[in-house]
Design an enzyme around this catalytic site. Structure first.
Site, PDB file in Angstrom:
ATOM      1  CD  GLN A 167     -87.020 -63.860 -42.239  1.00  0.00           C
ATOM      2  OE1 GLN A 167     -86.586 -62.803 -42.668  1.00  0.00           O
ATOM      3  NE2 GLN A 167     -87.105 -64.942 -42.993  1.00  0.00           N
ATOM      4  NE  ARG A 208     -80.932 -55.630 -45.829  1.00  0.00           N
ATOM      5  CZ  ARG A 208     -81.957 -56.378 -46.218  1.00  0.00           C
ATOM      6  NH1 ARG A 208     -81.769 -57.644 -46.566  1.00  0.00           N
ATOM      7  NH2 ARG A 208     -83.170 -55.873 -46.281  1.00  0.00           N
ATOM      8  CG  HIS A 243     -87.018 -57.654 -43.028  1.00  0.00           C
ATOM      9  ND1 HIS A 243     -85.791 -57.759 -43.668  1.00  0.00           N
ATOM     10  CD2 HIS A 243     -87.729 -58.730 -43.444  1.00  0.00           C
ATOM     11  CE1 HIS A 243     -85.768 -58.851 -44.422  1.00  0.00           C
ATOM     12  NE2 HIS A 243     -86.935 -59.476 -44.294  1.00  0.00           N
ATOM     13  CD  GLU A 280     -87.987 -58.999 -50.322  1.00  0.00           C
ATOM     14  OE1 GLU A 280     -89.015 -59.573 -49.907  1.00  0.00           O
ATOM     15  OE2 GLU A 280     -87.031 -59.594 -50.843  1.00  0.00           O
ATOM     16  CG  ASN A 328     -83.677 -58.341 -50.798  1.00  0.00           C
ATOM     17  OD1 ASN A 328     -82.578 -57.844 -50.577  1.00  0.00           O
ATOM     18  ND2 ASN A 328     -84.650 -58.373 -49.895  1.00  0.00           N
ATOM     19  CE1 TYR A 356     -84.040 -63.300 -51.833  1.00  0.00           C
ATOM     20  CE2 TYR A 356     -83.030 -65.418 -51.367  1.00  0.00           C
ATOM     21  CZ  TYR A 356     -83.432 -64.171 -50.944  1.00  0.00           C
ATOM     22  OH  TYR A 356     -83.218 -63.786 -49.645  1.00  0.00           O
ATOM     23  CD  GLU A 376     -83.255 -60.606 -48.135  1.00  0.00           C
ATOM     24  OE1 GLU A 376     -83.849 -61.586 -48.637  1.00  0.00           O
ATOM     25  OE2 GLU A 376     -83.798 -59.793 -47.365  1.00  0.00           O
ATOM     26  CD1 TRP A 421     -82.518 -65.871 -46.763  1.00  0.00           C
ATOM     27  CD2 TRP A 421     -82.360 -63.805 -45.902  1.00  0.00           C
ATOM     28  NE1 TRP A 421     -83.397 -65.791 -45.720  1.00  0.00           N
ATOM     29  CE2 TRP A 421     -83.326 -64.536 -45.173  1.00  0.00           C
ATOM     30  CE3 TRP A 421     -82.091 -62.484 -45.528  1.00  0.00           C
ATOM     31  CZ2 TRP A 421     -84.022 -63.974 -44.101  1.00  0.00           C
ATOM     32  CZ3 TRP A 421     -82.789 -61.939 -44.484  1.00  0.00           C
ATOM     33  CH2 TRP A 421     -83.752 -62.692 -43.775  1.00  0.00           C
ATOM     34  CD  GLU A 478     -88.016 -68.054 -46.249  1.00  0.00           C
ATOM     35  OE1 GLU A 478     -87.094 -67.456 -45.675  1.00  0.00           O
ATOM     36  OE2 GLU A 478     -88.609 -67.586 -47.232  1.00  0.00           O
ATOM     37  CG  PHE A 483     -83.111 -69.326 -47.490  1.00  0.00           C
ATOM     38  CD1 PHE A 483     -82.773 -68.882 -48.764  1.00  0.00           C
ATOM     39  CD2 PHE A 483     -84.433 -69.679 -47.248  1.00  0.00           C
ATOM     40  CE1 PHE A 483     -83.727 -68.782 -49.766  1.00  0.00           C
ATOM     41  CE2 PHE A 483     -85.401 -69.585 -48.249  1.00  0.00           C
ATOM     42  CZ  PHE A 483     -85.042 -69.131 -49.507  1.00  0.00           C
TER      43      PHE A 483
HETATM   44  C1  NOJ Z   1     -86.600 -62.044 -48.900  1.00  0.00           C
HETATM   45  C2  NOJ Z   1     -86.971 -61.591 -47.522  1.00  0.00           C
HETATM   46  O1  NOJ Z   1     -86.467 -60.304 -47.291  1.00  0.00           O
HETATM   47  C3  NOJ Z   1     -86.527 -62.542 -46.424  1.00  0.00           C
HETATM   48  O2  NOJ Z   1     -87.187 -62.166 -45.261  1.00  0.00           O
HETATM   49  C4  NOJ Z   1     -86.826 -63.969 -46.840  1.00  0.00           C
HETATM   50  O3  NOJ Z   1     -86.573 -64.869 -45.822  1.00  0.00           O
HETATM   51  C5  NOJ Z   1     -86.026 -64.290 -48.079  1.00  0.00           C
HETATM   52  N1  NOJ Z   1     -86.509 -63.447 -49.138  1.00  0.00           N
HETATM   53  C6  NOJ Z   1     -86.139 -65.741 -48.544  1.00  0.00           C
HETATM   54  O4  NOJ Z   1     -87.431 -66.022 -48.935  1.00  0.00           O
END
Ligand code: NOJ
Length: 493
Positions: A45, A102, A147, A193, A333, A335, A407, A451, A458, A467
């Site tokens: 990324q 990280r 990742h 993840e 992680n 959100y 995250e 994050w 993304e 983000f």
């Molecule tokens: C989790 C992921 O680990 C990351 O790569 C991603 O960009 C973020 N979520 C946001 O979607």
């Protein structure tokens, strides 16, 4: 640096009015003194430099070339050019006042041809420089070994994570990382993840290698009922094998901690009924516990075994032993929170809300009303209470073992005024307040990572979703602090 510090302070002042006008306050002092506050990124990324210094092609380098897969047909060939600008980026972290970073290691940069080829020395040099410079600024490296991006050759030749061959490949890669960086890296994450990876690659077919079948998606190949379970099975065993190697050969000298990270939505019942409350338990088991039960207890959640029966792969006695207790910490992680509707006792017409594993549907809306303020991503809503709830779920289920929020962040609904991202400040402030409540109730949480440090690639959304605490100009790659960077810096000071 002086200038940047001054600018961050200015940004802080301009957000003061906003901060004092909101109801809930959160302060650094509500967290333990030795708490880690950092930002997160991942190799594909942010790094770019996709063919520089001996790097091989990754599955994402390959996948992003297929027209129509990524917004604007974009890719990570350049990304944020972190590979060449890492010193500047470390300065950004330093000026924020973070004490941890990280990031992940690009597998194809270290082993362009997997274990059949040799190690790329220039890849090792890059991460050595990154780690050394972080440490010289007092920033603790939290390193994710895998990742999403793996050498394309492993996808093409071996069949990626659907193949048990990937277990040995991963162990080989991880061992090289421990050997090369473990004298300085004390926090390792084996895989980021795996639950989301299996879902996106093999259930919905949105990530490489794009396998799926109806009703989950329409791909040219795949089986959404079985392949996510197989991909996950291989990732979990690979994790456990790598941890065994770490603990046997490296830990005695290196003394680090190793864990795994899951994507962890929180869920709430759509209807105030028993069947939807049961579906919430299933949703958590099929997502969060799918990752953590095996590495804590040595087997898949009973809820999954009950629903899947024979489809769910079985661990041998030796594998169970390897898996049990194979983490020192849990990485979450988090959100958003979604509503869950049961699909075992209630009809769930296809084509409606999104089906996920566990015989249930998820949605962000109840009677047309969103569960929280919508963000720039369809499934992501601002639901701060979910942070406390998910931490509490993990705490209860895994006897309060050490946790990190690896995250947390958001992309805004509109990017018209991305630099004045007051909604992002509000997001982090309210989620942090919720996290502080969980800690006050006894949860052993030891760190929080935003994050992301800066806008980046993304995945399917390319660069259309931002983000970052820092804005990245896509033409010049210049980094500019958003108001949220100033807010985070002031929070940390
Ligand atoms: C989790 C992921 O680990 C990351 O790569 C991603 O960009 C973020 N979520 C946001 O979607």
């Amino acid at each position: 640096m002086e200038l940047r510090g001054g600018y961050l302070f200015f940004l802080y002042l301009s957000s003061v009015f906003f901060i004092f006008s909101v109801e809930e306050q959160v302060q650094r002092s509500q967290f333990p003194d030795d708490f880690f506050f950092g930002a997160s990124t991942s190799s594909y990324q942010v790094e770019g430099a996709y063919l520089e210094d001996g790097k091989g092609l990754s599955n994402w380098d390959f996948f992003t070339q297929i027209p129509g897969k990524i917004a604007d047909d974009d890719n990570g060939e350049v990304a944020d050019d972190h590979y060449n600008r890492y010193l500047e980026d470390i300065e950004l972290m330093h000026s924020l006042g973070t004490n941890a970073y990280r990031f992940s290691i690009s597998w194809a940069r270290i082993l362009p041809d997997g274990m059949l080829g040799s190690v790329n020395p220039r890849g090792i040099i890059f991460y050595n420089k990154l780690i050394d410079n972080l440490l010289s600024k007092g920033i603790e490296p939290f390193v994710t070994i895998h990742h999403n991006d793996l050498p394309q050759v492993l996808e093409q030749r071996d069949g990626g994570w659907l193949s048990p061959l990937l277990r040995e490949e991963f162990v080989h890669f991880a061992s090289i990382c421990f050997e090369s960086f473990g004298d300085r890296v004390k926090y390792w994450v084996t895989i980021n993840e795996p639950n989301m990876g299996a879902d996106f690659a093999y259930l919905r077919g949105l990530f490489p290698p794009a396998h799926c079948s109806p009703p989950f998606g329409n791909c040219s190949t795949g089986n959404s009922d079985i392949e996510p379970l197989i991909g996950m099975h291989n990732m979990l065993i690979a994790h456990a094998m790598a941890v065994e190697i770490y603990r046997t050969f490296f830990w005695p000298k290196q003394n680090g901690f190793i864990g795994i990270v899951a994507h962890a939505f929180m869920y709430e019942p759509l209807r105030d009924e028993e069947r939807d409350r049961d579906a919430v338990d299933r949703a958590l088991a099929f997502n969060v516990a799918w990752t953590f039960d095996p590495v804590v207890y040595g087997d898949y959640p009973a809820e999954m075994r009950h629903c899947h029966g024979l489809e769910l792969p079985r661990f041998s006695a030796k594998e169970k032993q390897l898996l049990r207790g194979s983490i020192d910490f849990i990485g979450v992680n988090h959100y958003s929170t979604l509503y869950v509707k049961d699909c075992i006792h209630s009809p769930c017409p296809s084509g409606g809300d999104r089906p996920i594993m566990g015989f249930l549907n998820t949605t962000g809306y109840r009677d047309g009303v969103p569960i929280g303020e919508p963000t720039g991503l369809a499934d992501f809503f601002v639901v701060p209470r979910g942070m406390e709830k998910i931490i509490d779920y993990v705490k209860q289920r895994y006897n309060n073992m050490p946790m990190f929020v690896t995250e947390n962040g958001c992309t805004l609904q509109t990017q018209e005024n991305e630099l004045e991202d007051r909604d992002r400040i509000n997001f982090h402030r309210s989620y942090l307040a919720s996290l502080a409540r969980a800690i006050r109730s006894g949860a052993d949480v030891r760190g929080y990572f935003v994050w992301s440090l800066m806008d980046n690639f993304e995945w399917l959304n390319g660069y259309t979703k931002r983000f970052g605490l820092y804005y990245v100009d896509r033409e010049t790659l210049e980094r500019t602090p958003k108001l949220s960077a100033g807010w985070f810096a002031s929070f940390l000071s």
